[in-house]
Design an enzyme around this catalytic site. Structure first.
Site, PDB file in Angstrom:
ATOM      1  N   GLU A 214      29.808  39.533  39.049  1.00 40.12           N
ATOM      2  CA  GLU A 214      29.336  39.541  37.413  1.00 40.12           C
ATOM      3  C   GLU A 214      28.789  38.390  36.997  1.00 40.12           C
ATOM      4  O   GLU A 214      28.971  37.790  36.153  1.00 40.12           O
ATOM      5  CB  GLU A 214      30.918  39.356  37.036  1.00 40.12           C
ATOM      6  CG  GLU A 214      31.476  40.669  37.233  1.00 40.12           C
ATOM      7  CD  GLU A 214      32.958  40.953  36.515  1.00 40.12           C
ATOM      8  OE1 GLU A 214      33.487  41.992  36.037  1.00 40.12           O
ATOM      9  OE2 GLU A 214      33.441  39.985  35.998  1.00 40.12           O
TER      10      GLU A 214
ATOM     11  N   GLU B   5      35.292  47.377  40.731  1.00 43.75           N
ATOM     12  CA  GLU B   5      36.647  47.123  39.926  1.00 43.75           C
ATOM     13  C   GLU B   5      36.701  48.256  38.886  1.00 43.75           C
ATOM     14  O   GLU B   5      35.817  48.402  38.300  1.00 43.75           O
ATOM     15  CB  GLU B   5      36.311  45.686  39.302  1.00 43.75           C
ATOM     16  CG  GLU B   5      36.432  44.423  40.043  1.00 43.75           C
ATOM     17  CD  GLU B   5      36.366  43.235  39.175  1.00 43.75           C
ATOM     18  OE1 GLU B   5      36.649  43.231  37.991  1.00 43.75           O
ATOM     19  OE2 GLU B   5      35.663  42.207  40.067  1.00 43.75           O
TER      20      GLU B   5
END
Length: 509
Positions: A347, A451
């Site tokens: 991320e 995720e």
């Protein structure tokens, strides 16, 4: 016969290598093996919301690194402020508090701190007024930038701030804040050295927990956590419940084990070694995920930011440091039958992590993996905040064995606030399906929903509602050509814990 046998073995090994290479170089088609994984979040990279009890033993634990404090003078009834956000004097003339009125803590011990302002300078003593005027001009910390916070024993929100010169800060006027108040206090509303504190934000990541415990207690606390939070039986449970892989978030300091830079402590590398041994024993694949990069790639606690700053990728030095970490990890585990993929970074946040810098790093990180392994997939996380979901395709499509990681949560956005159960399910079936289809191409990298979670903003949802929501996500994310990974195995919040969801019949794989 012996020579022929050796020749045959060499021939078979050559064929095996070529098959592996071909599979990787044609990674843009569906592989025969897709991972159904769970993230081991909160284990080797601390996230306080996953296991809050890890912080229970820290003294003065509401004043950890990155805590945002706002100070309201009880005498003038206005907030301290770094004029212009920093590089100037400290005043006390704001009727409300926002960014310039927020001071982020850098913790030295449980009562001594540095205060970092909006523009990243530190509060200290200036040269005027016999060195007692309070300014925010220094980019580094030293004795002058060190302060003690003294809390009222009867009301911890009331504090006094003691400077390195031995005197307390006081508000003389709205435009004049000095460090020259001596003597005791009755903590009354007329005392210019008393402030009411408001906490505007907290961080509870790896930096906070290790620096909070300090060098004497942190090694004990972390080693106990690493040895009890995830154990061998968890890998057995994973292998027996329809999963075939784990995604393991790690922090950059693991490459310096057993003596990482302070405040980090050694021991996480041994825990990762254990994880690979258990994965091999139970036939599970491993995705190593560099979740926290040097200087933080997104400013959040799960990337081990100290105070919310995002500074990864701003220099060639920390990019090279990150490449070296990937090199270290791949070299260590390349011979393990369980190493399936290496995720170069988790991320990175746009625009702070620019596409140019991220692409430069991904190319170098890919080369580092390939130096040690021709078969491990290389996972490239999409930048959060970017509007272009295929921005990594020019790089990834030209390299063998690449994967694009996307994270899909029906959370963290106001669009989900008022959605019903069915609207959430429809969003997965329609919007998420379209998003995944867009990044899944016949000539591009493989896709990985790295995720996701069966949690939402819906209040009062039934068990059947959760089952339907989870089923919809499993069906859609099951189309990802590399696979998916649930966040996370264990969590005090039940629906975030795949272990709890499986044991209680919310999810069946």
């Amino acid at each position: 016969m012996i020579k022929m046998a050796n020749c045959s073995i060499k021939h078979l090994l050559t064929i095996s290598f070529l098959v592996s290479f071909v599979c990787l170089s044609h990674g843009r088609v569906n592989p025969s093996f897709k991972i159904k994984a769970v993230n081991l979040g909160g284990w080797l990279v601390t996230e306080g919301w996953i296991k809050p009890s890890l912080f229970d033993g820290i003294p003065n634990s509401d004043f950890l690194d990155g805590t945002g404090l706002q100070f309201k003078s009880v005498a003038v009834k206005k907030y301290l402020c770094a004029e212009l956000g920093g590089g100037n004097i400290i005043v006390a003339n704001r009727t409300s508090a926002s960014g310039w009125e927020t001071f982020k803590l850098w913790r030295i011990d449980d009562s001594h701190f540095n205060f970092r302002v909006f523009n990243k300078q530190f509060i200290g003593l200036g040269s005027k007024g016999n060195g007692t005027n309070v300014v925010a001009v220094s980019n580094t910390t030293g004795e002058s930038e060190t302060f003690e916070i003294v809390r009222n024993s009867n009301d911890s929100s009331r504090v006094r701030i003691k400077s390195s010169n031995g005197f307390f800060l006081q508000v003389r006027t709205e435009e004049l804040v000095t460090a020259d108040y001596a003597g005791d206090t009755k903590w009354g509303d007329n005392d210019p050295s008393v402030f009411l504190t408001t906490i505007s934000g907290r961080m509870r990541g790896e930096f906070q927990v290790t620096n909070g415990y300090g060098p004497e207690s942190a090694p004990r606390a972390m080693k106990e956590h690493w040895s009890t939070f995830i154990v061998e039986d968890d890998f057995k449970f994973i292998s027996q419940n329809g999963l075939n892989a784990v995604r393991i978030p790690v922090g950059w300091w693991i490459a310096s084990d057993p003596n990482p830079p302070k405040p980090y402590v050694g021991g996480s590398l041994q825990a990762l070694d254990n994880a690979f041994s258990w994965a091999e024993k139970y036939g599970l694949k491993v995705v190593i995920d560099l979740h926290a990069a040097p200087d933080s790639q997104n400013g959040w606690e799960h990337s081990s930011s100290r105070d919310g700053s995002q500074e990864w990728g701003l220099t060639d030095a920390n990019i090279q440091q990150t490449v070296d970490i990937i090199d270290f990890l791949t070299a260590r585990y390349a011979k393990s039958s369980s190493l399936y993929a290496v995720e170069l970074i988790n991320e990175p946040l746009s625009p702070g992590a620019s596409l140019e810098r991220v692409t430069k790093y991904y190319q170098a990180g890919y080369n580092a993996v390939r130096k040690h392994s021709s078969t491990a997939y290389v996972v490239m996380s999409n930048r959060l905040g970017s509007d272009e979901a295929r921005e990594l395709f020019p790089l990834a499509s030209g390299l063998s064995g690449t994967v694009i990681d996307v994270h899909y949560y029906n959370l963290f956005s106001s669009i989900f606030d008022d959605m019903t159960v069915q609207q959430n399910i429809d969003f997965v079936n329609t919007n998420r399906s379209a998003q995944l289809n867009f990044v899944t191409t016949s000539n591009g990298p493989l896709t990985f929903v790295g995720e996701w979670v069966a949690e939402w903003q819906v209040s009062g949802a039934t068990k059947e509602d959760y089952q339907r929501f989870a089923k919809a996500q499993l069906e859609v994310y099951g189309r990802a050509t590399f696979g998916w990974a649930y966040w996370t195995l264990k969590n005090v919040n039940n629906h975030w814990s795949l272990e709890w969801m499986i044991k209680n019949g919310y999810i069946k794989l």
